[in-house]
Write an enzyme that holds these catalytic residues in place. Sequence first.
Site, mmCIF file in Angstrom:
data_model
loop_
_atom_site.group_PDB
_atom_site.id
_atom_site.type_symbol
_atom_site.label_atom_id
_atom_site.label_comp_id
_atom_site.label_asym_id
_atom_site.label_seq_id
_atom_site.Cartn_x
_atom_site.Cartn_y
_atom_site.Cartn_z
ATOM 1 N N GLU A 27 9.336 -5.964 -0.502
ATOM 2 C CA GLU A 27 8.534 -6.910 0.279
ATOM 3 C C GLU A 27 8.232 -8.181 -0.519
ATOM 4 O O GLU A 27 8.411 -8.229 -1.738
ATOM 5 C CB GLU A 27 7.220 -6.252 0.711
ATOM 6 C CG GLU A 27 6.361 -5.776 -0.452
ATOM 7 C CD GLU A 27 4.877 -5.768 -0.120
ATOM 8 O OE1 GLU A 27 4.354 -6.789 0.366
ATOM 9 O OE2 GLU A 27 4.226 -4.734 -0.373
ATOM 10 N N LYS A 88 1.113 -15.107 5.058
ATOM 11 C CA LYS A 88 1.169 -13.642 4.946
ATOM 12 C C LYS A 88 1.452 -13.139 6.368
ATOM 13 O O LYS A 88 0.593 -13.255 7.241
ATOM 14 C CB LYS A 88 -0.164 -13.106 4.415
ATOM 15 C CG LYS A 88 -0.236 -11.586 4.355
ATOM 16 C CD LYS A 88 -1.610 -11.114 3.867
ATOM 17 C CE LYS A 88 -1.794 -9.628 4.138
ATOM 18 N NZ LYS A 88 -3.180 -9.182 3.918
ATOM 19 N N VAL A 108 4.047 -4.892 4.237
ATOM 20 C CA VAL A 108 4.726 -3.611 4.431
ATOM 21 C C VAL A 108 5.205 -3.500 5.885
ATOM 22 O O VAL A 108 6.355 -3.142 6.158
ATOM 23 C CB VAL A 108 3.801 -2.431 4.065
ATOM 24 C CG1 VAL A 108 4.375 -1.104 4.555
ATOM 25 C CG2 VAL A 108 3.575 -2.380 2.553
ATOM 26 N N SER A 142 -5.152 -1.626 8.586
ATOM 27 C CA SER A 142 -3.916 -2.368 8.333
ATOM 28 C C SER A 142 -2.856 -2.067 9.387
ATOM 29 O O SER A 142 -2.662 -0.911 9.796
ATOM 30 C CB SER A 142 -3.369 -2.002 6.957
ATOM 31 O OG SER A 142 -2.113 -2.626 6.763
ATOM 32 N N ALA A 143 -2.130 -3.108 9.784
ATOM 33 C CA ALA A 143 -0.994 -2.944 10.706
ATOM 34 C C ALA A 143 0.111 -2.098 10.055
ATOM 35 O O ALA A 143 1.007 -1.608 10.758
ATOM 36 C CB ALA A 143 -0.451 -4.307 11.113
ATOM 37 N N LYS A 161 -3.876 1.862 -1.273
ATOM 38 C CA LYS A 161 -4.650 1.149 -2.291
ATOM 39 C C LYS A 161 -6.059 1.721 -2.360
ATOM 40 O O LYS A 161 -6.688 2.001 -1.337
ATOM 41 C CB LYS A 161 -4.673 -0.344 -1.970
ATOM 42 C CG LYS A 161 -3.301 -0.982 -2.212
ATOM 43 C CD LYS A 161 -3.385 -2.467 -2.350
ATOM 44 C CE LYS A 161 -2.911 -3.224 -1.152
ATOM 45 N NZ LYS A 161 -1.626 -2.910 -0.576
HETATM 46 N N1 PSU Z 1 1.209 -3.413 -2.625
HETATM 47 C C1 PSU Z 1 0.790 -4.045 -3.740
HETATM 48 N N2 PSU Z 1 0.252 -5.299 -3.579
HETATM 49 C C2 PSU Z 1 0.142 -5.910 -2.352
HETATM 50 C C3 PSU Z 1 0.594 -5.212 -1.185
HETATM 51 C C4 PSU Z 1 1.129 -3.968 -1.380
HETATM 52 O O1 PSU Z 1 0.868 -3.526 -4.860
HETATM 53 O O2 PSU Z 1 -0.335 -7.052 -2.260
HETATM 54 C C5 PSU Z 1 0.463 -5.890 0.185
HETATM 55 C C6 PSU Z 1 1.473 -5.331 1.188
HETATM 56 O O3 PSU Z 1 2.215 -6.413 1.690
HETATM 57 C C7 PSU Z 1 0.624 -4.697 2.270
HETATM 58 C C8 PSU Z 1 -0.575 -5.587 2.234
HETATM 59 O O4 PSU Z 1 1.278 -4.670 3.519
HETATM 60 O O5 PSU Z 1 -0.800 -5.685 0.828
HETATM 61 C C9 PSU Z 1 -1.754 -4.999 3.003
HETATM 62 O O6 PSU Z 1 -2.432 -6.021 3.644
HETATM 63 P P1 PSU Z 1 -3.472 -5.693 4.840
HETATM 64 O O7 PSU Z 1 -4.469 -4.770 4.203
HETATM 65 O O8 PSU Z 1 -4.047 -7.042 5.246
HETATM 66 O O9 PSU Z 1 -2.700 -5.057 5.931
HETATM 67 MN MN MN Z 2 -6.632 -5.830 7.778
#
Ligand code: PSU
Ligand code: MN
Length: 304
Positions: A27, A88, A108, A142-143, A161
């Site tokens: 990604e 993003k 992702v 998250s989507a 995470k």
């Molecule tokens: N993994 C990492 N660092 C990141 C991400 C994943 O080590 O920054 C990113 C990925 O692109 C994941 C996003 O889809 O964080 C999640 O964002 P959100 O919580 O807004 O869906």
């Molecule tokens: Mn979100």
Amino acid sequence: MTHHPLLSLSKEVAQALENNQPVVALESTIISHGMPYPKNVEMAKKTEQIIRDHGAIPATIAIIDGQFKIGLEEEDLERMATAKDVRKVSRRDLAEVFASKALGATTVATTMIGAHMAGIKVFVTGGIGGVHRGYEDHMDVSADLEELGQTPVTVVCAGAKAILDLPRTLEYLETKGVPVVGYQTDYLPAFYSSRSEHKLVSRADSPEEIASRMKISEALDLQAGTLIANPIPQEYEIPNEEIEKIIDQAIAEQDAAGVHGKDSTPFLLAKIVELTQGRSLETNIQLVYNNARLGAKIAVAYQK
Ligand code: PSU
Ligand code: MN
């Protein structure tokens, strides 16, 4: 679908797919919004190298000039790492960013969409998004989780995470029919730390075992992703009790700053880097490398 008008495959990736060689998707949000320059571009290049060293072809994905670009050149990686105006891009943003020809980093969720369109089965990231803490107040999910529930790509990560609500994230994935497979572990890894207290129901001990499950999932036409949760090597981890206090502080600062929505994850990751004086960044990079090693092995096993 490799000749789709909205896909632009590098020559190398197109050839590899044509010849049924192992390919691993990567990604670009992790590059543009997940880590500071120049560590981000160093990480991106080394991750690609690790995948090559393990017998697969890397395909980093981004949105450039109104197309999914699959397989980035070095100058593209540099651009994703330095440009100030990179979007993003989640599923909801795709049509807009393609239409406006803005530069887009894939999360992702959208990397899965691009990989699936190109016919790539395995995708390596750091940690997926999930159900955020405080979900009952803001409903931030998250989507990535929805995408895992509908797009058949195997995603290798180091768990969700640790900034997230892990038990709720697991419940959500169960509802969506997404297997969460502990790689050589019975417990969900928590990104910075190699294990959490949350027990998994599925485990695999070899890339071959994972590859055979991928084929069965396809034969059953389940149309869902598989999540491989690969613990960070212990020598690089930040123990749970240490990182928890820092995460609490980062979330408190986020709330005080009024940050929410798509800016939440990038804000928290950057804040944790600051609060750990860079240690969490090193951990994040090492867990990606570890995932790249496993992802390449799975892609190789799948093509055998
Ligand atoms: N993994 C990492 N660092 C990141 C991400 C994943 O080590 O920054 C990113 C990925 O692109 C994941 C996003 O889809 O964080 C999640 O964002 P959100 O919580 O807004 O869906
Ligand atoms: Mn979100």
